[in-house]
Enzyme design. Sequence first.
Site, PDB file in Angstrom:
ATOM      1  N   TRP A 189     -13.269  17.348  18.032  1.00 35.76           N
ATOM      2  CA  TRP A 189     -12.905  17.226  16.631  1.00 35.76           C
ATOM      3  C   TRP A 189     -13.855  18.056  15.767  1.00 35.76           C
ATOM      4  O   TRP A 189     -15.063  18.020  15.945  1.00 35.76           O
ATOM      5  CB  TRP A 189     -12.984  15.760  16.176  1.00 35.76           C
ATOM      6  CG  TRP A 189     -11.771  14.981  16.581  1.00 35.76           C
ATOM      7  CD1 TRP A 189     -10.717  15.448  17.309  1.00 35.76           C
ATOM      8  CD2 TRP A 189     -11.498  13.618  16.275  1.00 35.76           C
ATOM      9  NE1 TRP A 189      -9.794  14.458  17.474  1.00 35.76           N
ATOM     10  CE2 TRP A 189     -10.234  13.319  16.858  1.00 35.76           C
ATOM     11  CE3 TRP A 189     -12.162  12.624  15.585  1.00 35.76           C
ATOM     12  CZ2 TRP A 189      -9.651  12.057  16.756  1.00 35.76           C
ATOM     13  CZ3 TRP A 189     -11.584  11.372  15.481  1.00 35.76           C
ATOM     14  CH2 TRP A 189     -10.337  11.089  16.056  1.00 35.76           C
ATOM     15  N   LYS A 193      -8.257  19.059  15.394  1.00 34.13           N
ATOM     16  CA  LYS A 193      -8.386  18.724  16.811  1.00 34.13           C
ATOM     17  C   LYS A 193      -8.326  20.005  17.623  1.00 34.13           C
ATOM     18  O   LYS A 193      -7.250  20.522  17.901  1.00 34.13           O
ATOM     19  CB  LYS A 193      -7.278  17.759  17.228  1.00 34.13           C
ATOM     20  CG  LYS A 193      -7.465  16.353  16.641  1.00 34.13           C
ATOM     21  CD  LYS A 193      -6.175  15.794  16.062  1.00 34.13           C
ATOM     22  CE  LYS A 193      -6.441  14.565  15.203  1.00 34.13           C
ATOM     23  NZ  LYS A 193      -5.645  14.544  13.951  1.00 34.13           N
ATOM     24  N   THR A 237       0.858  -1.173   0.000  1.00 32.59           N
ATOM     25  CA  THR A 237       0.000   0.000   0.000  1.00 32.59           C
ATOM     26  C   THR A 237       0.894   1.223   0.000  1.00 32.59           C
ATOM     27  O   THR A 237       1.851   1.295   0.771  1.00 32.59           O
ATOM     28  CB  THR A 237      -0.962  -0.019   1.212  1.00 32.59           C
ATOM     29  OG1 THR A 237      -1.607   1.231   1.311  1.00 32.59           O
ATOM     30  CG2 THR A 237      -0.242  -0.314   2.515  1.00 32.59           C
ATOM     31  N   GLU A 277      -5.431  -3.030   3.889  1.00 32.21           N
ATOM     32  CA  GLU A 277      -5.215  -3.686   5.183  1.00 32.21           C
ATOM     33  C   GLU A 277      -6.425  -4.484   5.658  1.00 32.21           C
ATOM     34  O   GLU A 277      -6.343  -5.188   6.661  1.00 32.21           O
ATOM     35  CB  GLU A 277      -4.869  -2.631   6.253  1.00 32.21           C
ATOM     36  CG  GLU A 277      -3.513  -1.971   6.084  1.00 32.21           C
ATOM     37  CD  GLU A 277      -3.547  -0.754   5.166  1.00 32.21           C
ATOM     38  OE1 GLU A 277      -4.503  -0.638   4.364  1.00 32.21           O
ATOM     39  OE2 GLU A 277      -2.624   0.077   5.232  1.00 32.21           O
TER      40      GLU A 277
END
Lengths: 549, 549
Positions: free
Chosen positions: B449, B444, B187, B331
Amino acid sequence: MLSTMQDVPLLISRILTHGSTIHGTSQVVTWTGESGPQRRSFAEIGDRSAQLAHALRADLGVVDDDRIATLMWNNSDHVEAYFAIPSMGAVLHTLNLRLPAEQLVWIVNHAADRVIIVNGSLLPLLAPLLPSLTAVEHIVVSGPGDRSLLDGASPQVHEYEELIAGKPVTYDWPQLDERQAAALCYTSGTTGDPKGVVYSHRSIYLHSMQVNMTQSMGLTDEDTSLVVVPQFHVNAWGLPHATFMTGVNMLMPDRFLQPAPLAEMIESERPTHAAAVPTIWQGLLKELTVQPRDVSSLGQVTIGGSACPPSLMKAFDELGMRVCHAWGMTETSPLGTVARPPAAAIGTDEEYAYRLTQGRFPAGVEARLTGPGGELLPWDGESAGELEVRGPWIAGAYYSGPDSEPLRPADKFSEDGWLKTGDVGTISPDGFLTLTDRAKDVIKSGGEWISSVDLENALMSHPDVAEAAVVAVPDEKWGERPLATVVLKEGASADFETLRAFLGEKVAKWQLPERWTVISAVPKTSVGKFDKKVLRKQYAEGELDVKKL
Amino acid sequence: MLSTMQDVPLLISRILTHGSTIHGTSQVVTWTGESGPQRRSFAEIGDRSAQLAHALRADLGVVDDDRIATLMWNNSDHVEAYFAIPSMGAVLHTLNLRLPAEQLVWIVNHAADRVIIVNGSLLPLLAPLLPSLTAVEHIVVSGPGDRSLLDGASPQVHEYEELIAGKPVTYDWPQLDERQAAALCYTSGTTGDPKGVVYSHRSIYLHSMQVNMTQSMGLTDEDTSLVVVPQFHVNAWGLPHATFMTGVNMLMPDRFLQPAPLAEMIESERPTHAAAVPTIWQGLLKELTVQPRDVSSLGQVTIGGSACPPSLMKAFDELGMRVCHAWGMTETSPLGTVARPPAAAIGTDEEYAYRLTQGRFPAGVEARLTGPGGELLPWDGESAGELEVRGPWIAGAYYSGPDSEPLRPADKFSEDGWLKTGDVGTISPDGFLTLTDRAKDVIKSGGEWISSVDLENALMSHPDVAEAAVVAVPDEKWGERPLATVVLKEGASADFETLRAFLGEKVAKWQLPERWTVISAVPKTSVGKFDKKVLRKQYAEGELDVKKL
């Protein structure tokens, strides 16, 4: 070179957690007769399974791989036991309530069950056995029934609801080895003691995925499955686990397995799928002619346990229910084959023929046929041999108690580890299984096999024959030869030469029986199958009047 | 207590043997442009996979876990490599032909590939790299292309067809450990070297079962799947393996990925399913307006890679193709979620909203959300956190070469082994994932958030705004605060105060940016996504004219 994937075990607790969160609104509906159906969401079952595990650990002292038996109908409480017991690391032992009392006692003692969870309605069955159950310390009673039957019992008696009340609704399920025992189910062979099959978390998890694959039962959360096949019978064909993976709703008949309440629950709860042995469906069809009901919701009916007669399959087709044959056994978890016709046959004349087979093997089940001399036979749809299977949800041994090595009897397991199913049949090039005989009913004649079932079906197509059973008898020259036992219709007069000639038009000459006898009725087992053991014994003891042609 | 089940490993050779026998008549059809489609049955692919394995072992000396790379389009030969290489115990390394040359070289050398199987049409890409590939000993060329490009190459050059010709069509596939490496896929992260994910036989087998479950792609042997997603991209989303489990036919576009040939192959081969990233479909839709084609066979279209714009989903609905969103990454093998609406939503107004989510997690994928401080967040459909996943087909590390321990960077793997996906979003109580941001794009601010994507969407709904990108910039008091970068439409005159007031009607006050700047265009990556790295860097280096309100 090792993979870099996570090493996450395949555990039943994962199926429970998944089902009770992501499919939390799916339901298990349990029929209760006149008091209306009991509805419990998967989320509630998740909570109550955690509570049950806490109760078993904290109050009943269940540890490690203690065996916890269930003597229960299909219902929500039984589903909770299915999940709580293996998820906490213990072993679920489902007891077959149809077994004779002495076998039940033998099995409970052999498994050394410490706890039995029992439906109140089954206390008349359990109570008399208690003095003989050596390891049982606790009885947990669920649902209605006369508790006074347990007065004076030596195990401690608990109420299911009282036991779990107030316990935490989450449980820190242990990260077990996926090969650890999860569930135990005894199969009652026709000879010898019952044999235990110990399913692992891995085998149940993989089997559940298989049940949910498109070419197996293929259900989604739009479905409701009427689970008639008992939970004490090979994990109800894997349905309680599989439904929690995909959110399929379950309709559980509890003790109401008679045709009338089954028809009523289908009409009112509108299941889209049902799973049961053929006899249940025969009763249901008869009931529908007496008392018509709207059963149109039932699009798919999975039939296993024994073959579905073509007449029954046709009758279902006419009602708009599509019967799908499946084959399996306690030792195969049970999904061995499912008879979904291949794409090329759909809509053709062959489609129906495919549906009458036992079905096609999934990737998880390897199959081979062995001939009379142990040789491997081709998948040509013609060569008949004993079916042997291999795979991650197939048994490789039997449980023989806590202190003994697993049993691997040579007539059940090949030297290279395959299960010998005891079933004889053919496999087509595209992997469809057609079973014809039980191996013990096949006639091994001079290195060739003769199908007793083929001879019987041919004989029974003669207008003078009411019933016919063919069994193997010893023969000096050929090893074994067929003995034809015939029940003639009232007033019929056909003689053996005529019947033999009739048979000669249908089967190969070398298969024709030389030995013939007339009997008044074919002996039957308790479930109505031909009991060929009895015939073989009668022949051996000279009780039959046999004519040799 | 051990189970008595057979200990049978989950191996890719089993999928091959199953598919090439029981589904032997199913087909892989490869598009070849003008010379007509090439049709190969699963049975032929089984034979040829065995031949390829013999050739690799006998002629090329492949042993143990040697890495064999493929630089190939989607076609039958590539499917054979998929099965032969892992089944014999070696490791399939699929090379992404879209990578820059230097990354390809780095990857081939890092994996120490001994053999590369390459499509002739890709020799112009491979030939110039050969001098840099240190471990490659053999090149095997499949399909049309100019072989003279390999003149003077130092690895030995073989023709695929010549190599396998005459080899035995069966192979005694070894009984491997199911946790052994089967396939390797790198990846390309945005930072640092590419990372290798090593799939195991077990992970691929389980993932294949999942693909075939009713609530994933749900295909049967009545289906033909148009596999547009490249085989070098996370095993073509698992389709080559999954189709061999259930006999689904495959239609492979080879190098003909342009809208016109795709439309032509859909019309002539009539696939019922297709899998691809959204950009492919946008091109196809445009093509259909220019040159109408009958694409009515395509009932189901699986879209992943990035979210499907609602407009595209609607356009497909109008053509009778049902788009089904899926989310995953290299993944995650990749099936993480599939957006099949829950039964209760079907036919209601909510159905469409569910289809626009990333989808629902299957039992094999556990999910959790972590907030800015690492705390676990509830599945309430509102709390946004970084998605972490766990399961038997989820990566737990990266490959770091034959002599090193696997890499477990702390920003990719949690201490307890979960994969940190880098995606930020919410999960509804019924387990549907909605992604909003990449974690690195979230702002953040004071322990909370702020979604950059929400602010951008809100800004871009203002009539004067052509484009807007919001990035996090350091802030002494809050840690980070949003910087709004705006591209105004030609002739537009909105000032920052106006835009801020407009935004104030749509988002919470504390989320409103103080820092604003006008730019001429949002910088983009090679695949057209906003390149926020560039904006952050420009801000850090003082290249932007920022006004603070």
